[in-house]
Design a protein around this motif. Structure first.
Motif, PDB file in Angstrom:
ATOM      1  N   GLU A   1     -12.170   2.211  -7.831  1.00  0.00           N
ATOM      2  CA  GLU A   1     -10.779   1.755  -7.923  1.00  0.00           C
ATOM      3  C   GLU A   1     -10.607   0.725  -9.036  1.00  0.00           C
ATOM      4  O   GLU A   1     -11.540   0.007  -9.405  1.00  0.00           O
TER       5      GLU A   1
ATOM      6  N   THR B   1      -3.813   0.966  -3.191  1.00  0.00           N
ATOM      7  CA  THR B   1      -4.631   1.270  -2.008  1.00  0.00           C
ATOM      8  C   THR B   1      -4.845   0.053  -1.124  1.00  0.00           C
ATOM      9  O   THR B   1      -5.102   0.188   0.081  1.00  0.00           O
ATOM     10  N   ARG B   2      -4.703  -1.144  -1.712  1.00  0.00           N
ATOM     11  CA  ARG B   2      -4.943  -2.350  -0.930  1.00  0.00           C
ATOM     12  C   ARG B   2      -4.325  -3.546  -1.629  1.00  0.00           C
ATOM     13  O   ARG B   2      -4.366  -3.639  -2.861  1.00  0.00           O
TER      14      ARG B   2
ATOM     15  N   VAL C   1       0.847  -1.197   0.000  1.00  0.00           N
ATOM     16  CA  VAL C   1       0.000   0.000   0.000  1.00  0.00           C
ATOM     17  C   VAL C   1       0.883   1.248   0.000  1.00  0.00           C
ATOM     18  O   VAL C   1       1.832   1.360   0.785  1.00  0.00           O
TER      19      VAL C   1
ATOM     20  N   GLN D   1      -2.460  10.064  -4.201  1.00  0.00           N
ATOM     21  CA  GLN D   1      -2.904  10.974  -3.154  1.00  0.00           C
ATOM     22  C   GLN D   1      -1.675  11.641  -2.508  1.00  0.00           C
ATOM     23  O   GLN D   1      -0.607  11.059  -2.361  1.00  0.00           O
TER      24      GLN D   1
END
Length: 211
Positions: A193, A177-178, A149, A209
Motif C-alpha cells: 500500500e 484502505t485505512r 475508508v 476494489q
C-alpha cells in the motif's frame, strides 16, 4: 398719460418740467402699491412668482435612498463574504490538484477534499510542518486529507506540487484502505500500500476494489 393738478398741502412748488403740471404733486415711489394703482388703474399688484418646484429635493431624496440601498448591498455582500471565509476546523473542496481556489464543503462529504487545521497570513510554507499547504487569498492554509475508508483519490504522484483529491471510484486507481492517527506509516499500512502522512493522521491506500 397726464395727471390732474393736485392740491399742495405744503404750498405751491415749481415742478422740474415745463407747464408746471407736477406742481404740488408728490410722485409715488416706484414699487409701491400706490404707483401701480395710479399708473394702471385699480389693478392689484402683480401676482407673486410661482412657488419653486421641489424637483431638486425629490431628486436629492431619491439619490440619497439609492446610496443607502447601495450601502446596504455592500454591507450585505461583505457579511456574506465574511461568512464564507474558511477558517481552521472547516473543510473545503479544491478546484485543482495544483491548489489555489477553494470552496467551503461539509466535512466528510463527497465534495470535501481537505480539512483546514491552521490559517496563516502571507506565505508560510514551513509553518505547516508535515501537513499539506494551499495558498489562497494572501493566506497559507495548512490542510490534511478529509477522507474515510472506501473513498477514492486521484492517482498518487511524486510531484510535491500536486495534491490528491477525491474522485469517483469508477474513474480512480487509488482507494483509501485505512485512516489512523499519527502512526508510523510503515507499521500502519500494508507492504503493498501507499500512504499519505500528516501531522495528526496517516492515510493508507491501495488499488480500487469492487468497481
Amino acid at each position: 398719460m397726464t395727471y390732474p393738478p393736485q392740491p399742495d398741502p405744503y404750498g405751491a412748488q415749481s415742478g422740474p418740467y415745463p407747464g408746471g403740471w407736477q406742481q404740488g404733486y408728490q410722485y409715488p415711489q416706484q414699487g409701491s402699491d400706490a404707483f401701480w394703482r395710479q399708473v394702471a388703474g385699480n389693478q392689484q399688484p402683480p401676482p407673486p412668482p410661482p412657488p419653486k418646484k421641489r424637483t431638486g429635493l425629490v431628486v436629492g431624496l431619491v439619490i440619497g435612498a439609492v446610496v443607502l440601498l447601495l450601502g446596504s448591498a455592500v454591507a450585505i455582500t461583505l457579511a456574506v463574504a465574511a461568512s464564507n471565509r474558511i477558517e481552521a476546523g472547516d473543510c473545503m473542496a479544491l478546484n485543482d490538484e495544483r491548489g489555489g481556489r477553494m470552496a467551503s464543503a461539509d466535512c466528510g462529504s463527497p465534495d470535501s477534499d481537505y480539512e483546514v487545521v491552521d490559517v496563516r497570513e502571507g506565505r508560510d510554507l514551513a509553518g505547516c510542518g508535515d501537513d499539506y499547504v494551499n495558498f489562497a487569498d494572501d493566506s497559507t492554509y495548512c490542510i490534511v486529507l478529509d477522507v474515510r475508508v472506501g473513498d477514492c483519490l486521484t492517482p498518487f504522484q511524486q510531484d510535491e506540487g500536486v495534491l490528491p483529491l477525491k474522485l469517483e471510484c469508477s474513474k480512480a486507481e487509488d482507494q483509501v484502505t485505512r485512516v489512523v492517527g499519527g502512526q508510523d506509516p510503515e507499521s500502519a499500512c500494508e507492504e503493498n500500500e501507499g500512504y499519505y502522512v500528516f501531522s495528526r493522521k496517516t492515510v493508507c491506500f491501495g488499488d480500487v476494489q469492487g468497481v
